[in-house]
Write a protein that holds these residues in place. Sequence first.
Motif, PDB file in Angstrom:
ATOM      1  N   UNK A 537      46.153 -19.616  10.852  1.00  0.00           N
ATOM      2  CA  UNK A 537      47.538 -19.246  11.140  1.00  0.00           C
ATOM      3  C   UNK A 537      48.388 -19.204   9.884  1.00  0.00           C
ATOM      4  N   UNK A 538      49.520 -18.509   9.982  1.00  0.00           N
ATOM      5  CA  UNK A 538      50.565 -18.603   8.972  1.00  0.00           C
ATOM      6  C   UNK A 538      51.460 -19.796   9.334  1.00  0.00           C
ATOM      7  N   UNK A 539      52.332 -20.223   8.416  1.00  0.00           N
ATOM      8  CA  UNK A 539      53.169 -21.401   8.723  1.00  0.00           C
ATOM      9  C   UNK A 539      54.004 -21.270   9.987  1.00  0.00           C
ATOM     10  N   UNK A 540      54.542 -20.077  10.268  1.00  0.00           N
ATOM     11  CA  UNK A 540      55.407 -19.923  11.446  1.00  0.00           C
ATOM     12  C   UNK A 540      54.833 -18.965  12.490  1.00  0.00           C
ATOM     13  N   UNK A 541      53.581 -18.574  12.302  1.00  0.00           N
ATOM     14  CA  UNK A 541      52.990 -17.626  13.253  1.00  0.00           C
ATOM     15  C   UNK A 541      51.524 -17.959  13.487  1.00  0.00           C
ATOM     16  N   UNK A 542      51.193 -18.277  14.729  1.00  0.00           N
ATOM     17  CA  UNK A 542      49.784 -18.400  15.081  1.00  0.00           C
ATOM     18  C   UNK A 542      49.125 -17.041  14.915  1.00  0.00           C
ATOM     19  N   UNK A 543      47.847 -17.043  14.592  1.00  0.00           N
ATOM     20  CA  UNK A 543      47.160 -15.777  14.370  1.00  0.00           C
ATOM     21  C   UNK A 543      47.199 -14.882  15.607  1.00  0.00           C
ATOM     22  N   UNK A 544      47.257 -15.480  16.795  1.00  0.00           N
ATOM     23  CA  UNK A 544      47.287 -14.689  18.019  1.00  0.00           C
ATOM     24  C   UNK A 544      48.653 -14.050  18.275  1.00  0.00           C
ATOM     25  N   UNK A 545      49.649 -14.331  17.431  1.00  0.00           N
ATOM     26  CA  UNK A 545      50.937 -13.659  17.586  1.00  0.00           C
ATOM     27  C   UNK A 545      51.120 -12.507  16.604  1.00  0.00           C
ATOM     28  N   UNK A 546      50.204 -12.345  15.676  1.00  0.00           N
ATOM     29  CA  UNK A 546      50.312 -11.199  14.763  1.00  0.00           C
ATOM     30  C   UNK A 546      49.066 -10.317  14.772  1.00  0.00           C
ATOM     31  N   UNK A 547      47.975 -10.805  15.394  1.00  0.00           N
ATOM     32  CA  UNK A 547      46.734 -10.043  15.483  1.00  0.00           C
ATOM     33  C   UNK A 547      46.233 -10.057  16.923  1.00  0.00           C
ATOM     34  N   UNK A 548      45.559  -8.984  17.315  1.00  0.00           N
ATOM     35  CA  UNK A 548      45.041  -8.887  18.677  1.00  0.00           C
ATOM     36  C   UNK A 548      43.530  -9.078  18.691  1.00  0.00           C
ATOM     37  N   UNK A 549      43.038  -9.515  19.818  1.00  0.00           N
ATOM     38  CA  UNK A 549      41.608  -9.574  20.072  1.00  0.00           C
ATOM     39  C   UNK A 549      41.153  -8.165  20.455  1.00  0.00           C
ATOM     40  N   UNK A 550      40.253  -7.595  19.661  1.00  0.00           N
ATOM     41  CA  UNK A 550      39.821  -6.211  19.886  1.00  0.00           C
ATOM     42  C   UNK A 550      38.658  -6.112  20.869  1.00  0.00           C
ATOM     43  N   UNK A 551      38.251  -7.223  21.474  1.00  0.00           N
ATOM     44  CA  UNK A 551      37.066  -7.216  22.341  1.00  0.00           C
ATOM     45  C   UNK A 551      37.198  -6.203  23.476  1.00  0.00           C
ATOM     46  N   UNK A 552      38.354  -6.173  24.133  1.00  0.00           N
ATOM     47  CA  UNK A 552      38.528  -5.248  25.251  1.00  0.00           C
ATOM     48  C   UNK A 552      38.461  -3.802  24.813  1.00  0.00           C
ATOM     49  N   UNK A 553      39.009  -3.490  23.647  1.00  0.00           N
ATOM     50  CA  UNK A 553      38.938  -2.123  23.121  1.00  0.00           C
ATOM     51  C   UNK A 553      37.494  -1.758  22.818  1.00  0.00           C
ATOM     52  N   UNK A 554      36.755  -2.708  22.281  1.00  0.00           N
ATOM     53  CA  UNK A 554      35.338  -2.518  21.990  1.00  0.00           C
ATOM     54  C   UNK A 554      34.565  -2.239  23.271  1.00  0.00           C
ATOM     55  N   UNK A 555      34.851  -3.028  24.322  1.00  0.00           N
ATOM     56  CA  UNK A 555      34.141  -2.861  25.591  1.00  0.00           C
ATOM     57  C   UNK A 555      34.442  -1.501  26.220  1.00  0.00           C
ATOM     58  N   UNK A 556      35.717  -1.109  26.232  1.00  0.00           N
ATOM     59  CA  UNK A 556      36.069   0.182  26.814  1.00  0.00           C
ATOM     60  C   UNK A 556      35.483   1.326  25.985  1.00  0.00           C
ATOM     61  N   UNK A 557      35.479   1.155  24.662  1.00  0.00           N
ATOM     62  CA  UNK A 557      34.942   2.202  23.799  1.00  0.00           C
ATOM     63  C   UNK A 557      33.451   2.389  24.009  1.00  0.00           C
ATOM     64  N   UNK A 558      32.723   1.298  24.240  1.00  0.00           N
ATOM     65  CA  UNK A 558      31.291   1.428  24.510  1.00  0.00           C
ATOM     66  C   UNK A 558      31.067   2.177  25.821  1.00  0.00           C
ATOM     67  N   UNK A 559      31.883   1.885  26.821  1.00  0.00           N
ATOM     68  CA  UNK A 559      31.800   2.632  28.092  1.00  0.00           C
ATOM     69  C   UNK A 559      32.144   4.101  27.867  1.00  0.00           C
TER      70      UNK A 559
END
Length: 707
Positions: A537-559
Amino acid sequence: MTSVTDRIYGNPDISAEGYVVVDDYFGKPYIDQDEIRERPSPHRFVHGGFENTDTRFAFYFPSAESYRGRMFQPLEGGHGGNEVSFGGGILGEMFQRIALSESLGGYMVESNQGHIGDALDPRAGDDPSLYGWRASTESARFSKFIAEQVYGAAPRYAYIYGGSGGGRRSPMCLENAPDVYDGCMPSTSGGEIAEHGNNKRVKSGGPIGFGQMFNVQRLLGREKLMAVADAMSPGGSGNPFAGLSVNEAEELALLYRIGFPRGNESMILEPMGQIWLWTSLADQLLEEDPEYFSDFWSKPGYIGFDKPELVNGDLINTEAMVKRIITARDLNEKAEYSGAEFQTMRIFAAMIGSAGPVYDMPYALELEGIDGGYRLGTGVRIVSGDAAGRSMYASGVAGNVFTLDGRGEANTKRLTGVQVGDRVQVDNRAFLAFCYYARHHLLEDVQFDSLRVDGQPIYPQNFVPTMSPLMGNCYSAQYEGKLLWIHHTHDSSLWPANGLLYAQGVERVQGAEAARKKFCIRWTENAEHGPPSIVPPEPRRASTTRLVDFTGIYEQSLADLVDWVENDHYPLATKYEHLDGRIILPDTAEERGGIQPVVKVTAGGGDRIEIRCGEEVELTVKAALAEGAGKIVSVQWDFDGSGSYPFSHKDIDGSQSAVSLTVRHRFEQPGTWFVTALVHSHRKGDCSATRARAANLAQARVVVTPN
C-alpha cells in the motif's frame, strides 16, 4: 452438496502405452500419479513426465459431466520451472484455474516448460525452443491422448494462455504448433520479432528499462518518490518534477519516456518482477557483456568515469559475516519480520511458498559487518563454508537482512549449505552500472527513441545481451488460429509499451487485414502486473483503492477467445494511443471499447476539494460500458483509503450499462483522503455472479483541515 467422491471422473484406467511422441527429443511419457483431489477445486490429478528429459507435466481433469471438448493450458510466469503452479498451493487457490477450465467445458494442463526450477535441462542446454514451446506442446499433445481415455473423446479445441513469462512463451506455442492449439491469450509480456522458425534467444527492453527505474529509486529516495507519487495521484499537482534537482528530474523524465506507467510511481520503491529479473539475469549479463561493466567505470561517455560523484557515495565492496539464516516461512510467520520494511520480502516469500518444500528452504540472511551503501540488487558471493563460490543478488533488503536469488544452483538451492559464521563478499558495482544500462543498450523499439537523435544513439553503445534461454526464442508473429492480447496500463513490471510489440509485428508480418481478423488487444486500466493483494500500500491508499483485480477481465476474455475461435465472434477490442512513452485511453466508453467499465469520480464537482472537519461533501461516480460489454452489477465506495468499501449502492440491479450516482459523506478527521468508487460489470448483468466480473475504479482527493 455433491462431494468429490460422488463426482464421475471418467475411465479409471488410463495408460501412457501407445503414445508416440511427435518431437523425438522426448522419451516415452510416464505417469507416476493418478488420484482424486479436493483442492483447489475437485479434479482428477495426473502427473508424470518424459523419459530422459527434465520435462514434467500435470493434468487436471474435472468431472466428466462438465467436459465439452476443450483443453486449457496456463503457462507459469517468470521462467517457469514448476508443473504444479496454478493447480496447487497459493496460486491455485488464488486464481482457481481448474474451476475456470471446468466452467468453460475443459480440463487443464500444466508443464514445467522443460526444466526444473531455474536449472537448464542437461541434454538441451541453452536451446530456447525447448523451454519456449516444445516442452509445453508435447505435454499438451500427450494430455489429449490421456483425455481421450478419461472422457472418451479428445478435445476438439485447445487454448494456451499466460501472463508475464507465460505470456512471453504462449504465443510461441501457437506459432510453432498449429496442430495443437486453436487460440492463445497472452498478457503483460512482449519481446523481439524474428523470422518464422527461428531459434534465437530473445532481446527485450524490459530488463534494460528496469535499470533506469532502479536508478530513479536510488537517486530520489523514499521521501521524494512519495512526493512524486502524490503529484501524479488524483487531485495532485500533475507536476512530478517539483522539488527535484536537475539530475533527479532528468533521470525521472527518461524513465517516463522509455515507458514507465504514469500514476504508478510508488511501485518504483517496491520492485517485484523488476528485481527478480535482475537477480535471474545478472550473472548472464556479466558473462555476455563484460565490456560494459568495465567501461562504465573506466571510459569517457559513462557516468562511472565522467561523474563518479553520482555513484561513489552508494558503493559497497566489502566482506561480511553471516549472522542469521532465515527461511521464507520465517519471514511470514515470525513477529520480528512483521514490520512494514519486510512487507515486499514477505510477499515474495509467500509466493514461493506455493512450491511446497521451498517454503522452508533458507531464503534470506542477516549480515554483520556491512555499513552504508545502496543495497538492493547488490551481489553476495559466499566465500567460505560448504556453499563457497555460490553467487546471488539481493532481491530485497531490510536493514542487514537480505533476501537472495540467482540463476541455476543459486535459484534451486538458494542458501542451502550456508552456516552462521560463513564469510560473504558484498559488491554492488555491477548493479550501480546496471542503473545506467538503458543509455548504452538500445533496441530498435520506439520505446528507446528518446535516447536517439536523427537515429543516432546519444551515448556509447554496447552489445545487447539476450534474455535467459528459459524465456524462449523470438516471436515470429506468424500463426494460425486467434490471439487475444491483454495488457495493463499500470504494469510496472511489463510496461505498457511492451504491449505494442506483438501487435505491430502481426501487422507487419501478416498484413493489416489478417491482423484485424486474427489479433485483438485489450487494455486493462488501473491494473498492475499482479493482483492488488500482492502490491504494497501507499501511506494513505490501500492498493485495492488505486488498482483493480484483473481476474474477472481475464476470465471473461478467455471465454471471449473461445467464442471467437469456435463461433467467429470478434472480441471487443480497446482503442488507444501511444504518445511519449504512454498509453492513452479515450475518455468515454463508446470511444474506448473493450469490456472494462469507464469510471469517473468527483468530490464537490472536481477531482479535489478542501473542506473543514465535520463538513459533508457530495461524491459522484459516473460509469459506463461499451455496447456489448455487459451491464453494471455493483458500485461501492471507500472513503478513507483503507480498502474496506463499506458503502454499496443497493439500487444496482444489472439492467444498466451506464450509471450516474451520488453519495454524501461527512469527514470528521483532518487529513488527506482518497475517496474511491469501485465498479464491477458482468456480461449478462448477473449481480450474484462471482466469476467474470470486470472491475475498474476512480478516485478524488478530499483535503480536510481542522476547524
